[in-house]
Every structure is written in structure tokens, then in C-alpha cells.
Design an enzyme around this catalytic site. Structure first.
Site, PDB file in Angstrom:
ATOM      1  N   CYS A  74      41.581 125.386  86.152  1.00 31.08           N
ATOM      2  CA  CYS A  74      42.042 125.555  84.768  1.00 31.08           C
ATOM      3  C   CYS A  74      43.570 125.617  84.688  1.00 31.08           C
ATOM      4  O   CYS A  74      44.229 126.065  85.612  1.00 31.08           O
ATOM      5  CB  CYS A  74      41.482 126.845  84.198  1.00 31.08           C
ATOM      6  SG  CYS A  74      39.717 126.975  84.362  1.00 31.08           S
ATOM      7  N   ARG A 111      45.587 119.065  88.165  1.00 27.99           N
ATOM      8  CA  ARG A 111      44.870 120.194  88.768  1.00 27.99           C
ATOM      9  C   ARG A 111      43.366 119.987  88.764  1.00 27.99           C
ATOM     10  O   ARG A 111      42.647 120.677  89.485  1.00 27.99           O
ATOM     11  CB  ARG A 111      45.197 121.479  87.989  1.00 27.99           C
ATOM     12  CG  ARG A 111      46.657 121.878  88.066  1.00 27.99           C
ATOM     13  CD  ARG A 111      46.966 122.955  87.056  1.00 27.99           C
ATOM     14  NE  ARG A 111      46.255 124.174  87.350  1.00 27.99           N
ATOM     15  CZ  ARG A 111      46.716 125.155  88.115  1.00 27.99           C
ATOM     16  NH1 ARG A 111      47.897 125.032  88.672  1.00 27.99           N
ATOM     17  NH2 ARG A 111      46.022 126.237  88.324  1.00 27.99           N
ATOM     18  N   TRP A 155      38.138 124.010  83.911  1.00 28.81           N
ATOM     19  CA  TRP A 155      37.292 123.516  84.999  1.00 28.81           C
ATOM     20  C   TRP A 155      36.124 124.487  85.053  1.00 28.81           C
ATOM     21  O   TRP A 155      36.299 125.664  85.352  1.00 28.81           O
ATOM     22  CB  TRP A 155      38.078 123.511  86.301  1.00 28.81           C
ATOM     23  CG  TRP A 155      37.367 122.908  87.455  1.00 28.81           C
ATOM     24  CD1 TRP A 155      37.072 121.589  87.642  1.00 28.81           C
ATOM     25  CD2 TRP A 155      36.869 123.595  88.608  1.00 28.81           C
ATOM     26  NE1 TRP A 155      36.425 121.418  88.837  1.00 28.81           N
ATOM     27  CE2 TRP A 155      36.284 122.630  89.446  1.00 28.81           C
ATOM     28  CE3 TRP A 155      36.860 124.927  89.011  1.00 28.81           C
ATOM     29  CZ2 TRP A 155      35.697 122.951  90.665  1.00 28.81           C
ATOM     30  CZ3 TRP A 155      36.274 125.249  90.224  1.00 28.81           C
ATOM     31  CH2 TRP A 155      35.697 124.266  91.038  1.00 28.81           C
ATOM     32  N   ASN A 183      42.481 131.834  82.455  1.00 29.15           N
ATOM     33  CA  ASN A 183      42.130 131.353  83.800  1.00 29.15           C
ATOM     34  C   ASN A 183      41.612 132.544  84.598  1.00 29.15           C
ATOM     35  O   ASN A 183      42.081 133.663  84.397  1.00 29.15           O
ATOM     36  CB  ASN A 183      43.356 130.809  84.526  1.00 29.15           C
ATOM     37  CG  ASN A 183      43.826 129.492  83.957  1.00 29.15           C
ATOM     38  OD1 ASN A 183      43.179 128.909  83.102  1.00 29.15           O
ATOM     39  ND2 ASN A 183      44.961 129.020  84.446  1.00 29.15           N
ATOM     40  N   GLY A 184      40.745 132.292  85.544  1.00 29.44           N
ATOM     41  CA  GLY A 184      40.241 133.383  86.384  1.00 29.44           C
ATOM     42  C   GLY A 184      38.794 133.706  86.019  1.00 29.44           C
ATOM     43  O   GLY A 184      38.145 132.968  85.264  1.00 29.44           O
ATOM     44  N   GLU A 224      40.303 115.773 109.407  1.00 35.26           N
ATOM     45  CA  GLU A 224      41.097 115.543 108.196  1.00 35.26           C
ATOM     46  C   GLU A 224      40.882 114.119 107.664  1.00 35.26           C
ATOM     47  O   GLU A 224      40.773 113.906 106.458  1.00 35.26           O
ATOM     48  CB  GLU A 224      42.579 115.817 108.507  1.00 35.26           C
ATOM     49  CG  GLU A 224      43.562 115.494 107.411  1.00 35.26           C
ATOM     50  CD  GLU A 224      43.282 116.194 106.074  1.00 35.26           C
ATOM     51  OE1 GLU A 224      42.472 117.134 106.035  1.00 35.26           O
ATOM     52  OE2 GLU A 224      43.859 115.743 105.067  1.00 35.26           O
ATOM     53  N   LYS A 264      39.397 113.293 103.942  1.00 35.60           N
ATOM     54  CA  LYS A 264      40.118 112.456 102.971  1.00 35.60           C
ATOM     55  C   LYS A 264      39.225 111.350 102.455  1.00 35.60           C
ATOM     56  O   LYS A 264      39.168 111.089 101.261  1.00 35.60           O
ATOM     57  CB  LYS A 264      41.349 111.870 103.676  1.00 35.60           C
ATOM     58  CG  LYS A 264      42.560 111.675 102.869  1.00 35.60           C
ATOM     59  CD  LYS A 264      43.402 112.883 102.517  1.00 35.60           C
ATOM     60  CE  LYS A 264      42.749 114.183 102.447  1.00 35.60           C
ATOM     61  NZ  LYS A 264      43.500 115.349 102.211  1.00 35.60           N
ATOM     62  N   GLU A 308      36.458 112.837 100.072  1.00 35.76           N
ATOM     63  CA  GLU A 308      36.865 113.414  98.783  1.00 35.76           C
ATOM     64  C   GLU A 308      37.350 112.376  97.797  1.00 35.76           C
ATOM     65  O   GLU A 308      37.159 112.551  96.586  1.00 35.76           O
ATOM     66  CB  GLU A 308      37.877 114.558  98.950  1.00 35.76           C
ATOM     67  CG  GLU A 308      39.269 114.167  99.325  1.00 35.76           C
ATOM     68  CD  GLU A 308      40.207 115.377  99.435  1.00 35.76           C
ATOM     69  OE1 GLU A 308      40.116 116.278  98.595  1.00 35.76           O
ATOM     70  OE2 GLU A 308      41.028 115.390 100.359  1.00 35.76           O
ATOM     71  N   HIS A 326      25.492 115.110 121.278  1.00 35.32           N
ATOM     72  CA  HIS A 326      24.634 116.289 121.166  1.00 35.32           C
ATOM     73  C   HIS A 326      23.850 116.300 119.854  1.00 35.32           C
ATOM     74  O   HIS A 326      23.386 117.348 119.427  1.00 35.32           O
ATOM     75  CB  HIS A 326      25.468 117.563 121.299  1.00 35.32           C
ATOM     76  CG  HIS A 326      26.111 117.700 122.641  1.00 35.32           C
ATOM     77  ND1 HIS A 326      25.394 117.954 123.789  1.00 35.32           N
ATOM     78  CD2 HIS A 326      27.405 117.550 123.024  1.00 35.32           C
ATOM     79  CE1 HIS A 326      26.226 117.990 124.823  1.00 35.32           C
ATOM     80  NE2 HIS A 326      27.449 117.746 124.384  1.00 35.32           N
ATOM     81  N   LYS A 372      42.794 120.889  92.190  1.00 39.82           N
ATOM     82  CA  LYS A 372      43.946 120.938  93.080  1.00 39.82           C
ATOM     83  C   LYS A 372      44.109 122.310  93.711  1.00 39.82           C
ATOM     84  O   LYS A 372      44.386 122.424  94.889  1.00 39.82           O
ATOM     85  CB  LYS A 372      45.218 120.556  92.308  1.00 39.82           C
ATOM     86  CG  LYS A 372      46.475 120.518  93.169  1.00 39.82           C
ATOM     87  CD  LYS A 372      46.380 119.451  94.237  1.00 39.82           C
ATOM     88  CE  LYS A 372      47.576 119.410  95.154  1.00 39.82           C
ATOM     89  NZ  LYS A 372      47.261 118.671  96.390  1.00 39.82           N
TER      90      LYS A 372
HETATM   91  C1  AGP Z   1      42.736 118.625 100.294  1.00 37.27           C
HETATM   92  O1  AGP Z   1      42.766 117.248 100.180  1.00 37.27           O
HETATM   93  C2  AGP Z   1      41.792 119.315  99.529  1.00 37.27           C
HETATM   94  N1  AGP Z   1      41.679 118.841  98.222  1.00 37.27           N
HETATM   95  C3  AGP Z   1      41.524 120.789  99.781  1.00 37.27           C
HETATM   96  O2  AGP Z   1      40.745 120.822 100.922  1.00 37.27           O
HETATM   97  C4  AGP Z   1      42.711 121.778  99.950  1.00 37.27           C
HETATM   98  O3  AGP Z   1      43.407 121.494 101.123  1.00 37.27           O
HETATM   99  C5  AGP Z   1      42.165 123.220  99.976  1.00 37.27           C
HETATM  100  O4  AGP Z   1      41.542 123.496  98.743  1.00 37.27           O
HETATM  101  C6  AGP Z   1      43.226 124.252 100.263  1.00 37.27           C
HETATM  102  O5  AGP Z   1      44.245 124.241  99.324  1.00 37.27           O
HETATM  103  P1  AGP Z   1      45.626 124.995  99.563  1.00 37.27           P
HETATM  104  O6  AGP Z   1      46.318 124.311 100.697  1.00 37.27           O
HETATM  105  O7  AGP Z   1      46.356 124.832  98.267  1.00 37.27           O
HETATM  106  O8  AGP Z   1      45.305 126.408  99.885  1.00 37.27           O
END
Ligand code: AGP
Length: 612
Positions: free
Chosen positions: A2, A27, A77, A103-104, A485, A489, A492, A508, A607
Site C-alpha cells: 500500500c 510498490r 494491496w 497502511n499496516g 537468485e 528472478k 517472479e 537426490h 516492492k
Molecule cells: C526481489 O526481486 C523480490 N521481489 C523480493 O524477494 C525482495 O528481495 C524481498 O521482499 C526482500 O525485500 P527487501 O530487500 O526490501 O527487504
């Protein structure tokens, strides 16, 4: 997640609010809305989907006639209830006097709701925020600031909020606990936002509220900031060092591509002025530790989420290899639930791009409760984790707008490498080894530029594999976190199912899934572990999986093991990990674009994840 923007001044508020909402889009959100105070009347419009829908609605219904110069707005959100218009913010109380954006999460909202219902309150949404709005209304007796204080005393949970009241049409109130609120001080106008990016177009002068702060603003500016006991508190005005250009796409098709290409500069910013070539060490004054204190530290605990967690895993290798410090990486979300042991002389490090991730923040507080010195490695200056950690190092990567983290990862890795270098020099790392590492760090931006020159080749390979529904990424040693990683990527942003695995673990279990429709991306750079990974690649080929390799330029024998190769410049293992990550970012990006995905705002993602 949000976002909040609010305005009080002398210009039409709806224009400024809609622009602010656009700035918050990165965000991630699923609905948006705004309220303006028009001649003692609250006027609210909300819509599901993009801010553009809301803009159309505003233009259609108010026909650009609204001159109201006070308002609040929100991107939501969904957490409590579906993404519907009824659940979108702002929420108005039953009497139609108070409008709020929040927010929250209000954890005790169900109990509060039942009590209010017993008093005859009716609710139109499933949200906790509407409950909060009516709770404030319940306490309202002609003084909105007093009503907010009284209501918040009954609230358990987190909030960043802004609200207006039609009986007091020249006042804007905001409050914070556990969810950021920033005040932007303009010329004859004041803004409130949950994120600096919504403010920079209007002002660079900002105040970051602390938890439990409540701020009252009128048309002249801030009248009071006080805490929950109504004791005045003073907060410094700070100068934001981003400009609007830094928060825009700069000619690239997507923020993600811009941010991938910014990495040489972002990495340079992480080590500029921080390397001492003479002594072969890193400076990092934010750590604020004497050599004696550093020698006394005998264990490192790192916690983070998602991409930042993968950076943490590389950090673990660095601390062990360069500083001989035993290190543990923790899923931040799990840290406080498993009663972790934090010994004397443990250094805890929280890694977070946003500095607002709820799970990471909870881990910071848990580690602090257990007496640890917690250091923050954050990108967003003034973020909650940056402020709550005792000391730390900023990434200086600049704003990362795309939901998929790219430059934050590589700069996190760079900062961790410098931390390991600094600690290493207090332990067994010699001056010449330190100088060598400084030179390697310094060489990274140029080597990343070489990787970026491979973009067209990487795109060709990406287009060949865009139609596969599953992909395995495998690596060993430093390349294991990179494999994780790379897979994160791809899934997502392209919605392809991708698994990152340690190359040796494949046999395994997951090897059962390999067949001609499951490509394997093996990280076979010419560093420790290469010989072993060749064996793993053979196992994949024997199951008919198409194989894409990352390999070191000049290592031509690798051609015989692969269907396609992404060439990476020759570099030491830590630098090769960064370079390979950049190549994998490009690979995911081109696949996502080819699959027509919303690269910068992938579905279901936010975000900064400010809920546990
Ligand atoms: C990264 O591409 C992600 N969207 C997500 O995993 C992100 O790294 C994670 O939510 C942690 O965020 P931060 O680094 O702002 O704490």
C-alpha cells in the site's frame, strides 16, 4: 504494498494526489482511491485496478472542476478482503465526517469491530482500516487530533495513516507505528507520503516520523508533532538526495532494464571512498567499530528475505573465506520463531533494500532483544530498519523502482564483500591479499559493462527458451546462491516455474523431473567447483534436458557440454558471482518481455512487503 499520499496547500489537490499515486505504483497494488475536502464536504472516488482508472474516474466525475486543496489518497494491496472498490481506501466513518487512508494491519480489528457494531456502527467493507476510521469517529468530540490519540491507544498492530475531518476542513493529521510516514515540506504546501518517491517532485525537505508520532498540519504547515502521551517531539528536517530523474525510466522500456544497466554506476557508488588501497582494507565508517571490537566479534548472524537472503548467503561465504568468521544465514521470517541463540560477541546483520520488510524488521528487534549489536545493510535512507539498527552501511544504489530486485542484490553483495574485507584485515587476511581484493572490487563495474554488451546474445538465447514451462538453475559454491537468485528472478517476472538447486542435490530427487522439456541452466564458470559441475551437466544431458551454461570467456571446451552458452568475463569467484547474476537478470528480463508479462509490477508481488 500500500501507498499513501496526502496534500494540504493552495493548489487543486486531486492533481497532486493522482501524480503521487502514479509515483507509488512501483510498490505494487490492486486498487486506488482519493478523498478531497470540498467546502467542508468529503468527496471520495475509488476504483479497482490501475491508477489510470482512478484518473479517468476523477476526470469524468469532477470534470477538472474540483478546486479542493486538501486531500488524501492511497494505493491498496489487499490484506483484509478482496481487491474491490468497497475495500479500497479512503474509508469514511459512518457519520461521513472522517476519511482515512491506512497502511499496516490492525491486529485487534475484529474485537474493535464487534464493540463498535454493538454501539450501532455499520460497516461497508471487510477492512481493518474502516474499523479504525469508525473508532476515531467514536472518540470524536470536536477535536480530531484528540480523537486520533484516544483511538490509537486502543489499537494493536501497525499503521501509517493520514486523515481529514469535515468539521475541521483545514487540517490534515498523520500518524505512524510500524509503517513509514514522511512529511514533505513545500512552499506554502505540505505533503504526507509513505514513500519519498511520491514527494520528490514537490519538495526535497522531508521529516521522517518515528513510531508513535502523530503530526498535525494546517495550511501554514506543521503545527505539532507529539507522541501518544501528547508530549511534543522534535524531528529533524532532512534533505532528500534523489531527484525526479533518478526515479524515472530514463529512456529504457522498463525500470528493471534501467536498473540492470545502472549496475556499473551503482556498484561504483558502493565502494567510492570506502576502499583504502594503501592498507588493503575497507573504511565503512557506518560500522563504527574499533579494531579491538572487531577482533572480539566471533560470529556473524545474517537475516533477510527473498533476493536479499541470496545476497546474505554470498555474504556467509565471504565472511568465512576472507574473515574466518563463523556465519549463519537465517530466513528473517523464521528467526524469531525458533528461539535463536545469540551469543555474546555476535554481530547480526539485517539486509534489506527497502528497509521496511516486516519479517526482517521483526528479526532485527528479536536480535536486539537478545542483546545483539545489529547492523543494517539497507538501500533506502531513513527507512525503518536503517534507523532501528544500531549501525550499518548504506548501499547507495539509488531508488530501485522495479519490483524485481536487481541492482540492490549486486550492491548488497558488494557491501558484504567490503565488510568481510574489513573484518578479514583484523583477522588473518594479509595486506597484500586485502589490496588484491580492493583491486577486484574496483574492477567490477567495468566487467559488468562487458556483461551488458552481451545483452543481444542473451536475448537470443532467452527467446529460444521462452516457451518452456519449467527450468532448473544449478550451481556450486559461490554460484549456488546465484542459481537461487537466477531462478527467483525468472519465476517472479515471467511466471515460469524455476527451481534453483545446488548442483550436487539434483541427483537426490529433482533429477526425476528432467526430460527434454525441462532446460537446465548450469553455472559452470571457471572457478572452484567447475569440474564437479561438468559431471552434473552430463547427468542432465543424459536425461535429455537442454543445457544452457554460463562459462568463462575463453573456456572454449565448455561448448561441448552445452546447447547454448552465456559468456562471462574472467574474474575472481566473488566478482564472477556478481557478473553471472547480471547475465541471469537479463535472461529473465528478455523472457518476461517476450511472454508479455508486466515486468516492473509482476502479479501478486509488492516492492516492499510490510506484512508478516
Ligand atoms: C526481489 O526481486 C523480490 N521481489 C523480493 O524477494 C525482495 O528481495 C524481498 O521482499 C526482500 O525485500 P527487501 O530487500 O526490501 O527487504
Amino acid at each position: 504494498m500500500c501507498g499513501i499520499i496526502a496534500y494540504i496547500g493552495n493548489k487543486p489537490a486531486h492533481d497532486i494526489l493522482i501524480t503521487g499515486l502514479h509515483r507509488l505504483e512501483y510498490r505494487g497494488y490492486d486498487s486506488a482511491g482519493l478523498t478531497v475536502m470540498d467546502d467542508k464536504k468529503i468527496q471520495t472516488l475509488r476504483s479497482v485496478g490501475k491508477v489510470a482508472n482512478l484518473r479517468n474516474k476523477v476526470e469524468g466525475e469532477w470534470k477538472d472542476n474540483s478546486k479542493a486543496s486538501l486531500g488524501i489518497a492511497h494505493t491498496r494491496w489487499a490484506t483484509h478482503g478482496l481487491p474491490t472498490e468497497e475495500n479500497a481506501h479512503p474509508h469514511t466513518d459512518m457519520k461521513g465526517k472522517i476519511s482515512i487512508v491506512h497502511n499496516g494491519i490492525i491486529e485487534n480489528y475484529k474485537q474493535l469491530k464487534s464493540k463498535l457494531e454493538a454501539k450501532g456502527y455499520k460497516f461497508h467493507s471487510e477492512t481493518d482500516s474502516e474499523v479504525l476510521c469508525n473508532l476515531i469517529s467514536e472518540f470524536y468530540q470536536g477535536d480530531i487530533e484528540e480523537a486520533v490519540v484516544q483511538a490509537l491507544k486502543h489499537v494493536e498492530g501497525t499503521y501509517g495513516l493520514a486523515l481529514v475531518c469535515s468539521d475541521e476542513p483545514d487540517r490534515l493529521i498523520a500518524a505512524r507505528k510500524g509503517s513509514p510516514i514522511i512529511i514533505g515540506i513545500g512552499n506554502g504546501e505540505t505533503l504526507v507520503a509513505s514513500d519519498v518517491s511520491a514527494l520528490v517532485q514537490y519538495t526535497k525537505q522531508v521529516i521522517y516520523l518515528d513510531d508513535n508520532d502523530i503530526v498535525c498540519i494546517n495550511r501554514e504547515g506543521i503545527t505539532d508533532i507529539f507522541d501518544m502521551t501528547k508530549t511534543p517531539v522534535s524531528r529533524d528536517v532532512q534533505e532528500v538526495d534523489w531527484d525526479l530523474g533518478a526515479a524515472e525510466k530514463g529512456g529504457y522500456d522498463h525500470y528493471m532494464l534501467k536498473e540492470i544497466f545502472e549496475q556499473p554506476e551503482a556498484i561504483t557508488n558502493t565502494f567510492r571512498g570506502r576502499l583504502n588501497y594503501e592498507e588493503g582494507t575497507a573504511i565503512l565508517s557506518g560500522l563504527n567499530l574499533t579494531p579491538k571490537e572487531m577482533v572480539d566479534i566471533n560470529r556473524v548472524l545474517v537475516f533477510a528475505c527473498g533476493t536479499s537472503l541470496h545476497a546474505a548467503m554470498l555474504g556467509q561465504y565471504f565472511f568465512e573465506d576472507f574473515a574466518q568468521l563463523p556465519s549463519n544465514v537465517n530466513h528473517a521470517a523464521e528467526f524469531r520463531y525458533r528461539n535463536p541463540i545469540v551469543e555474546r560477541n555476535t554481530m547480526a546483520i539485517a539486509i534489506s533494500q527497502s528497509g521496511e520488510t516486516a519479517d526482517t524488521l521483526a528479526a532485527v528487534r528479536e536480535a536486539q532483544r537478545k542483546g545483539a549489536n545489529v547492523f543494517g545493510v539497507c538501500n533506502v535512507v531513513g527507512s525503518t530498519i536503517a534507523r532501528e539498527t544500531d549501525r550499518g552501511v548504506y548501499l547507495h544504489a539509488g531508488p530501485e523502482i522495479s519490483v524485481a530486485s536487481t541492482k540492490a542484490f549486486t550492491t548488497q553483495v558488494m557491501v558484504l564483500l567490503q565488510m568481510a574485507l574489513k573484518f578479514g584485515r583484523c583477522h588473518r587476511l594479509s595486506r597484500s591479499e586485502g589490496v588484491k581484493l580492493c583491486r577486484e572490487i574496483e574492477s567490477t563495474p567495468e566487467l559488468i559493462r562487458e556483461v551488458l554488451k552481451e545483452a543481444e546474445n542473451i536475448k537470443k538465447i532467452a527467446l529460444k527458451y521462452k516457451g518452456f514451462d519449467n527450468t532448473f538453475y544449478i550451481g556450486r559454491g559461490y554460484m549456488y546462491p546465484v542459481a537461487l537468485e537466477g531462478a527467483l528472478k525468472l519465476k517472479e517476472i515471467s511466471y515460469i516455474h524455476a527451481e534453483g538447486y545446488h548442483a550436487a542435490e539434483l541427483k537426490h530427487g529433482p533429477i526425476a523431473l528432467l526430460e527434454e522439456n525441462v532446460p537446465v541452466l548450469a553455472l559452470a564458470n571457471d572457478i572452484d567447483g567447475k569440474d564437479k559441475i561438468i559431471g552434473n551437466v552430463e547427468e542432465c544431458k543424459a536425461r535429455k534436458s537442454p543445457v544452457i551454461l554460463t562459462a568463462t570467456k575463453g573456456d572454449d571446451e565448455m561448448k561441448s557440454y552445452s546447447d547454448d552458452i552465456i559468456w562471462i568475463p574472467k574474474a575472481s569467484a566473488p566478482v564472477a558471482a556478481i557478473l553471472t547474476t547480471v547475465a541471469l537478470q537479463l535472461y529473465s528480463y528478455y523472457i518476461a518481455v517476450a511472454r508479455e508479462c508486466n515486468v516492473d509490477q509482476p502479479r501478486n508481488l509488492a516492492k516492499s512487503v510490510t506484512v508478516e
